[in-house]
Every structure is written in structure tokens, then in C-alpha cells.
Design an enzyme around this catalytic site. Structure first.
Site, PDB file in Angstrom:
ATOM      1  N   SER A 132       0.820  -1.225   0.000  1.00 23.65           N
ATOM      2  CA  SER A 132       0.000   0.000   0.000  1.00 23.65           C
ATOM      3  C   SER A 132       0.851   1.271   0.000  1.00 23.65           C
ATOM      4  CB  SER A 132      -0.933  -0.006   1.212  1.00 23.65           C
ATOM      5  OG  SER A 132      -0.189  -0.102   2.423  1.00 23.65           O
ATOM      6  N   LYS A 136       4.476  -7.579   6.629  1.00 24.84           N
ATOM      7  CA  LYS A 136       3.388  -7.395   5.661  1.00 24.84           C
ATOM      8  C   LYS A 136       2.640  -8.720   5.476  1.00 24.84           C
ATOM      9  CE  LYS A 136       3.350  -3.133   4.110  1.00 24.84           C
ATOM     10  NZ  LYS A 136       2.126  -2.335   4.101  1.00 24.84           N
ATOM     11  N   GLU A 185      -0.489 -12.868  -0.960  1.00 20.98           N
ATOM     12  CA  GLU A 185      -0.675 -12.749  -2.405  1.00 20.98           C
ATOM     13  C   GLU A 185       0.461 -13.437  -3.157  1.00 20.98           C
ATOM     14  OE1 GLU A 185      -1.103  -8.643  -3.358  1.00 20.98           O
ATOM     15  OE2 GLU A 185      -2.967  -8.406  -2.228  1.00 20.98           O
ATOM     16  N   LYS A 229      14.270 -14.858 -11.469  1.00 19.99           N
ATOM     17  CA  LYS A 229      13.399 -14.492 -12.578  1.00 19.99           C
ATOM     18  C   LYS A 229      13.845 -13.169 -13.195  1.00 19.99           C
ATOM     19  CE  LYS A 229       9.132 -16.711 -10.989  1.00 19.99           C
ATOM     20  NZ  LYS A 229       8.883 -17.440 -12.247  1.00 19.99           N
TER      21      LYS A 229
END
Length: 287
Positions: A158, A218, A224, A261
Site C-alpha cells: 500500500s 506485511k 498474495e 526471474k
């Protein structure tokens, strides 16, 4: 002995050496001053015996003080030499201990990365098997999969809302269907259920990694990311990392899998350029 304890010893030795060197400078200055005063005393032919004796006494007094200061300097130098020798030994010990610690940390990092990779392979195998049973007829690549409600799920902290909102706006300008909590979660909706729904119905997951995102306190960003990684193999979903104010080492410390990645960074790309790069992946024919 711990590295911290060893470092404290080294700091104390450096402090002691600095104090002795300060004393050496002070006493050397005194010695030079007293010798200079002694040299400036001159004897004249017309000096009386009393005057000559007085001058001689003053001269000897200055020379005595200079000699005392020089003795102190010699003693301080001996102390500095001894402390320096101890300091050299402590530094060598510290270097060996740090090398051992680095080797241990590298081993832990390698073990952790291996564990992550094995877990990811296990999850990919499980999700791929379940997908093949449920829908064996679907062999499209992710670029051709238009069965999802959303093109991309955007995961972010956020605190980074401002830059992410600008990025989402650019995606929408390009016609990308975005799951973004500010746009998708309605008043009264369940946050957990909405996020789960977004994860299931999105073809891609863009993760805005930042110092705020990887903060261990968090909860939602962790949930997520775990959801995205656990289902990355399912329906050919792909995670696309974006690094925002992060270094390679910070990402590696947080997740070796994510660090491996290919990622784009906000340091190298504007939000418009990031949106354009995603559009190329979404529709490769428009490259």
C-alpha cells in the site's frame, strides 16, 4: 568467540592506540619546546657569575623537562607497538571468522534456494497434473488464453500505491484487463475472497517488489505472493516481477526464486514503458 565480540576488541585496541598517539604528539611537542627554550639561552662575556649560574640552571631545567617528555614518548611508542601487534592478530582472527561466517551463510542460502526450487517443482507437478485431468483438451500457450476474466493480477504494498496506480492507469489505456484492489474490491466485499478470486481469474501476476513489499510484517503481500507462486504452473500463469527501489541482493535475501526471474525495474523503465512491455507479452503479434 563471536564476530561482534571480536570487533569490540578491535575497536577498544584502536581507541587505546589513538589515545597513546595523542599523548605522543603532546609530549613530543613539549620536548621540542623545552629544547628550543634551552637553545635560546646564551652566555655573554660580561655575564656575572650569578647571571651565568642562573642561566645555566634554567637551561638544565628545560633540558631535563625535554628529556622526561622524550622518555614518555619512548614508553608510549612501546605501548603502541604492543597494541598494534595485538590489533594485527585480532584482525587476522576476525578475517578468518568472517570468512567462516560467509561460508556458512552461503551454504544456508544454497540450502534455502534448493528447498525453494524443490517446493516449486513439487507444486508445479501437482498443479499441472490436476490441470491435465480437469482440462486435457486445452493446450493453448498463455499468450493465447483468453478464458480468464483478468489479464493480470497486480500485487503491491500500500505504501507504493501512487506509482502502482499510475502503472495500472497506463495498462488500462492499452486495454489490459487488470485486477487491482482499488478498482476491483467493492464496498462490503470480503478482502480475502476478492483476492483469491483475482488470483484464480488472472492470466499473469505482476509483483511490485519494494522494501515495503518484502517487509516481514506485511501479511497481505506475503499471502498474495504465496498464492501466485503456488499456482504459477496452473493454467500457464506467469509471475512478472518489477523491482521498485530494490537491489539484487535484497531480492535474493527475500526470495532466491524471485531473484532468479528476469525482472524490470522502475529505475530503468517509466510506468508507461512498463505497461508497454507487458502489452508486448500479452499480445506478441503487436511487437
Amino acid at each position: 568467540m563471536s564476530i561482534e565480540t571480536r570487533q569490540n576488541r578491535i575497536n577498544r585496541l584502536n581507541d587505546e592506540i589513538a589515545k597513546y598517539r595523542s599523548k605522543i604528539a603532546d609530549e613530543s611537542s613539549k620536548a621540542a619546546s623545552n629544547r628550543s627554550k634551552a637553545e635560546r639561552i646564551t652566555f655573554g662575556k660580561n655575564d656575572s657569575a650569578f647571571t651565568r649560574k642562573s642561566k645555566l640552571n634554567r637551561q638544565q631545567g628545560y633540558l631535563k623537562k625535554a628529556s622526561e617528555s622524550e622518555k614518555k614518548v619512548a614508553g608510549y611508542n612501546a605501548q603502541v607497538a604492543k597494541l598494534s601487534e595485538n590489533l594485527s592478530k585480532e584482525n587476522k582472527y576476525l578475517q578468518r571468522e568472517e570468512a567462516t561466517q560467509r561460508k556458512k551463510e552461503r551454504k544456508q542460502q544454497q540450502d534455502l534456494q534448493q528447498m525453494y526450487e524443490e517446493r516449486i517443482r513439487e507444486l508445479e507437478s501437482q498443479t499441472l497434473s490436476s490441470y491435465m485431468v480437469a482440462a486435457p483438451h486445452n493446450t493453448n500457450n498463455f499468450e493465447e488464453d483468453h478464458t480468464k476474466e483478468f489479464d493480470v493480477f497486480v500485487s503491491y504494498a500500500s505504501e507504493d500505491k501512487e506509482v502502482v496506480e499510475s502503472f495500472v492507469l497506463e495498462l488500462k489505456k492499452l486495454g489490459v484487463r487488470v485486477w487491482f484492489d482499488q478498482l476491483t474490491i467493492g464496498w462490503g466485499d470480503s478482502l480475502r475472497r476478492s483476492i483469491d478470486n483475482g488470483l484464480r481469474k488472472s492470466r499473469f501476476g505482476i509483483v511490485f517488489l519494494s522494501p515495503n513489499y518484502i517487509n516481514p510484517n506485511k501479511y497481505w503481500t506475503t499471502q498474495e505472493l504465496e498464492g501466485l507462486m503456488q499456482t504459477e504452473g496452473e493454467f500457464n500463469r506467469k509471475i512478472l516481477p518489477v523491482w521498485h527501489k530494490l537491489t539484487k541482493q535484497q531480492v535474493l535475501d527475500y526470495s532466491p526464486i524471485l531473484a532468479s526471474k528476469k525482472a524490470l525495474t522502475t529505475a530503468d523503465y517509466t510506468v508507461e514503458e512498463l505497461a508497454g512491455e507487458f502489452k508486448k507479452i500479452l499480445d506478441p503479434k503487436q511487437k
